[in-house]
Design a protein around this motif. Structure first.
Motif, PDB file in Angstrom:
ATOM      1  N   GLU A  93      -0.937   7.399   5.600  1.00  0.00           N
ATOM      2  CA  GLU A  93      -0.944   5.974   5.952  1.00  0.00           C
ATOM      3  C   GLU A  93      -2.342   5.483   6.278  1.00  0.00           C
ATOM      4  O   GLU A  93      -2.698   4.363   5.966  1.00  0.00           O
ATOM      5  N   ARG A  94      -3.107   6.334   6.949  1.00  0.00           N
ATOM      6  CA  ARG A  94      -4.448   5.931   7.366  1.00  0.00           C
ATOM      7  C   ARG A  94      -5.383   5.857   6.181  1.00  0.00           C
ATOM      8  O   ARG A  94      -5.212   6.575   5.194  1.00  0.00           O
ATOM      9  N   LYS A  95      -6.385   5.038   6.297  1.00  0.00           N
ATOM     10  CA  LYS A  95      -7.397   4.960   5.252  1.00  0.00           C
ATOM     11  C   LYS A  95      -8.077   6.318   5.151  1.00  0.00           C
ATOM     12  O   LYS A  95      -8.439   6.927   6.139  1.00  0.00           O
ATOM     13  N   GLY A 107      -6.740   5.304  -2.661  1.00  0.00           N
ATOM     14  CA  GLY A 107      -6.597   4.719  -1.334  1.00  0.00           C
ATOM     15  C   GLY A 107      -5.167   4.788  -0.854  1.00  0.00           C
ATOM     16  O   GLY A 107      -4.390   5.653  -1.263  1.00  0.00           O
ATOM     17  N   THR A 108      -4.804   3.847   0.007  1.00  0.00           N
ATOM     18  CA  THR A 108      -3.479   3.860   0.614  1.00  0.00           C
ATOM     19  C   THR A 108      -2.709   2.560   0.356  1.00  0.00           C
ATOM     20  O   THR A 108      -1.710   2.292   0.999  1.00  0.00           O
ATOM     21  N   ASN A 109      -3.160   1.760  -0.624  1.00  0.00           N
ATOM     22  CA  ASN A 109      -2.533   0.458  -0.851  1.00  0.00           C
ATOM     23  C   ASN A 109      -1.490   0.452  -1.967  1.00  0.00           C
ATOM     24  O   ASN A 109      -1.000  -0.596  -2.342  1.00  0.00           O
ATOM     25  N   GLY A 110      -1.138   1.615  -2.508  1.00  0.00           N
ATOM     26  CA  GLY A 110      -0.121   1.676  -3.547  1.00  0.00           C
ATOM     27  C   GLY A 110      -0.651   1.556  -4.955  1.00  0.00           C
ATOM     28  O   GLY A 110       0.116   1.355  -5.887  1.00  0.00           O
ATOM     29  N   THR A 111      -1.965   1.700  -5.140  1.00  0.00           N
ATOM     30  CA  THR A 111      -2.539   1.688  -6.481  1.00  0.00           C
ATOM     31  C   THR A 111      -2.519   3.100  -7.051  1.00  0.00           C
ATOM     32  O   THR A 111      -3.001   4.038  -6.422  1.00  0.00           O
ATOM     33  N   VAL A 112      -1.919   3.239  -8.228  1.00  0.00           N
ATOM     34  CA  VAL A 112      -1.849   4.526  -8.918  1.00  0.00           C
ATOM     35  C   VAL A 112      -2.694   4.422 -10.178  1.00  0.00           C
ATOM     36  O   VAL A 112      -2.658   3.414 -10.888  1.00  0.00           O
ATOM     37  N   GLN A 113      -3.465   5.457 -10.441  1.00  0.00           N
ATOM     38  CA  GLN A 113      -4.249   5.519 -11.668  1.00  0.00           C
ATOM     39  C   GLN A 113      -3.821   6.744 -12.456  1.00  0.00           C
ATOM     40  O   GLN A 113      -3.656   7.819 -11.895  1.00  0.00           O
ATOM     41  N   THR A 114      -3.622   6.568 -13.755  1.00  0.00           N
ATOM     42  CA  THR A 114      -3.311   7.685 -14.645  1.00  0.00           C
ATOM     43  C   THR A 114      -4.487   7.882 -15.587  1.00  0.00           C
ATOM     44  O   THR A 114      -5.269   6.962 -15.825  1.00  0.00           O
ATOM     45  N   ASN A 115      -4.611   9.086 -16.108  1.00  0.00           N
ATOM     46  CA  ASN A 115      -5.658   9.379 -17.079  1.00  0.00           C
ATOM     47  C   ASN A 115      -5.218  10.597 -17.882  1.00  0.00           C
ATOM     48  O   ASN A 115      -4.469  11.439 -17.401  1.00  0.00           O
ATOM     49  N   ASN A 140      -0.154  -1.195  -9.699  1.00  0.00           N
ATOM     50  CA  ASN A 140       0.229  -1.419  -8.311  1.00  0.00           C
ATOM     51  C   ASN A 140       1.714  -1.157  -8.199  1.00  0.00           C
ATOM     52  O   ASN A 140       2.513  -1.777  -8.894  1.00  0.00           O
ATOM     53  N   LEU A 141       2.071  -0.203  -7.354  1.00  0.00           N
ATOM     54  CA  LEU A 141       3.472   0.129  -7.167  1.00  0.00           C
ATOM     55  C   LEU A 141       4.194  -0.998  -6.438  1.00  0.00           C
ATOM     56  O   LEU A 141       3.585  -1.740  -5.673  1.00  0.00           O
ATOM     57  N   TRP A 142       5.477  -1.131  -6.643  1.00  0.00           N
ATOM     58  CA  TRP A 142       6.285  -2.176  -6.026  1.00  0.00           C
ATOM     59  C   TRP A 142       6.796  -1.750  -4.663  1.00  0.00           C
ATOM     60  O   TRP A 142       7.524  -2.467  -4.007  1.00  0.00           O
ATOM     61  N   PHE A 143       6.409  -0.540  -4.225  1.00  0.00           N
ATOM     62  CA  PHE A 143       6.799  -0.026  -2.913  1.00  0.00           C
ATOM     63  C   PHE A 143       5.566   0.571  -2.256  1.00  0.00           C
ATOM     64  O   PHE A 143       4.544   0.803  -2.897  1.00  0.00           O
ATOM     65  N   ASN A 144       5.656   0.804  -0.957  1.00  0.00           N
ATOM     66  CA  ASN A 144       4.553   1.380  -0.208  1.00  0.00           C
ATOM     67  C   ASN A 144       4.717   2.905  -0.194  1.00  0.00           C
ATOM     68  O   ASN A 144       5.612   3.427   0.465  1.00  0.00           O
ATOM     69  N   PRO A 145       3.854   3.646  -0.914  1.00  0.00           N
ATOM     70  CA  PRO A 145       4.009   5.104  -1.011  1.00  0.00           C
ATOM     71  C   PRO A 145       3.687   5.862   0.274  1.00  0.00           C
ATOM     72  O   PRO A 145       3.900   7.065   0.343  1.00  0.00           O
ATOM     73  N   SER A 146       3.190   5.154   1.303  1.00  0.00           N
ATOM     74  CA  SER A 146       2.902   5.826   2.568  1.00  0.00           C
ATOM     75  C   SER A 146       4.028   5.665   3.591  1.00  0.00           C
ATOM     76  O   SER A 146       3.987   6.273   4.646  1.00  0.00           O
ATOM     77  N   LYS A 147       5.042   4.872   3.283  1.00  0.00           N
ATOM     78  CA  LYS A 147       6.126   4.619   4.243  1.00  0.00           C
ATOM     79  C   LYS A 147       7.277   5.603   4.141  1.00  0.00           C
ATOM     80  O   LYS A 147       8.053   5.743   5.071  1.00  0.00           O
ATOM     81  N   ASP A 148       7.433   6.277   3.008  1.00  0.00           N
ATOM     82  CA  ASP A 148       8.533   7.217   2.832  1.00  0.00           C
ATOM     83  C   ASP A 148       8.171   8.174   1.697  1.00  0.00           C
ATOM     84  O   ASP A 148       7.183   7.979   1.000  1.00  0.00           O
ATOM     85  N   PHE A 149       8.990   9.185   1.495  1.00  0.00           N
ATOM     86  CA  PHE A 149       8.796  10.111   0.397  1.00  0.00           C
ATOM     87  C   PHE A 149       9.354   9.502  -0.885  1.00  0.00           C
ATOM     88  O   PHE A 149      10.425   8.896  -0.878  1.00  0.00           O
ATOM     89  N   HIS A 150       8.619   9.652  -1.962  1.00  0.00           N
ATOM     90  CA  HIS A 150       9.010   9.133  -3.271  1.00  0.00           C
ATOM     91  C   HIS A 150       8.781  10.229  -4.304  1.00  0.00           C
ATOM     92  O   HIS A 150       7.981  11.140  -4.091  1.00  0.00           O
ATOM     93  N   THR A 151       9.481  10.122  -5.426  1.00  0.00           N
ATOM     94  CA  THR A 151       9.352  11.112  -6.492  1.00  0.00           C
ATOM     95  C   THR A 151       8.453  10.563  -7.587  1.00  0.00           C
ATOM     96  O   THR A 151       8.596   9.412  -7.995  1.00  0.00           O
ATOM     97  N   TYR A 152       7.546  11.413  -8.058  1.00  0.00           N
ATOM     98  CA  TYR A 152       6.634  11.076  -9.152  1.00  0.00           C
ATOM     99  C   TYR A 152       6.757  12.185 -10.185  1.00  0.00           C
ATOM    100  O   TYR A 152       6.795  13.362  -9.834  1.00  0.00           O
TER     101      TYR A 152
END
Length: 171
Positions: free
Chosen positions: A79-81, A112-120, A134-146
């Protein structure tokens, strides 16, 4: 096209590993790269928690070789920067502790922690195929599957939020 050895590295705050074969133990299938004192493995060997602090993070890689597959991680980013730190999940053919040069790699990185994902994707080259979302959810608030689905015809990146909304990005 011959694909060199692909191995999995994961730099995450928490990783629920896929159950493979009959004996599911982290130590049977993975080895530490660094930060072994920043790991906690559950007694069943199926969950790993990684600690990131001011002194270190942690990383590990597969002992197995892959030529394709479905690779997934369930994680919650800090969650923290975390300036200068990229939380990521990726597959690579790059050797340990060496300049990777031209290699094969598939990346799923949180900037960072703002929900931006980069692929390469690196295809025996320097990459430069970055895509940011930009993800539609906050990835620091709960566990998510990728997930990364990789085969000879396609690479598919998948994000699943806790309420089971699914986003797919296909290359």
């Amino acid at each position: 096209m011959a694909i060199r050895i692909m191995v999995m590295l994961v730099f995450v705050s928490f990783f629920l590993m896929q159950k493979i074969l009959a004996q599911n133990s982290f130590h049977n299938y993975y080895r530490y790269l660094w930060g072994s004192n920043h790991f906690s493995v559950n007694p069943q060997g199926t969950e790993v928690q990684l600690l990131m602090d001011k002194s270190s993070g942690a990383g590990f890689r597969s002992k197995l070789e892959y030529r394709s597959g479905l690779f997934h991680v369930r994680m919650k980013i800090p969650e923290r920067k975390t300036g200068g730190i990229v939380t990521c999940f990726y597959l690579t053919s790059a050797p340990d502790n060496q300049d990777p040069g031209n290699h094969y790699e598939i990346d799923f990185e949180f900037l960072g922690t703002n929900g931006t994902v980069q692929t390469n994707v690196y295809n025996n080259d320097g990459g430069h195929r970055e895509q940011s979302f930009n993800l539609w959810f906050n990835p620091s608030k709960d566990f998510h599957t990728y997930e990364i689905l990789w085969n000879s015809r396609q690479i598919v990146y998948v994000s699943v939020s806790v309420n089971l909304d699914v986003y797919k990005y296909m290359i």
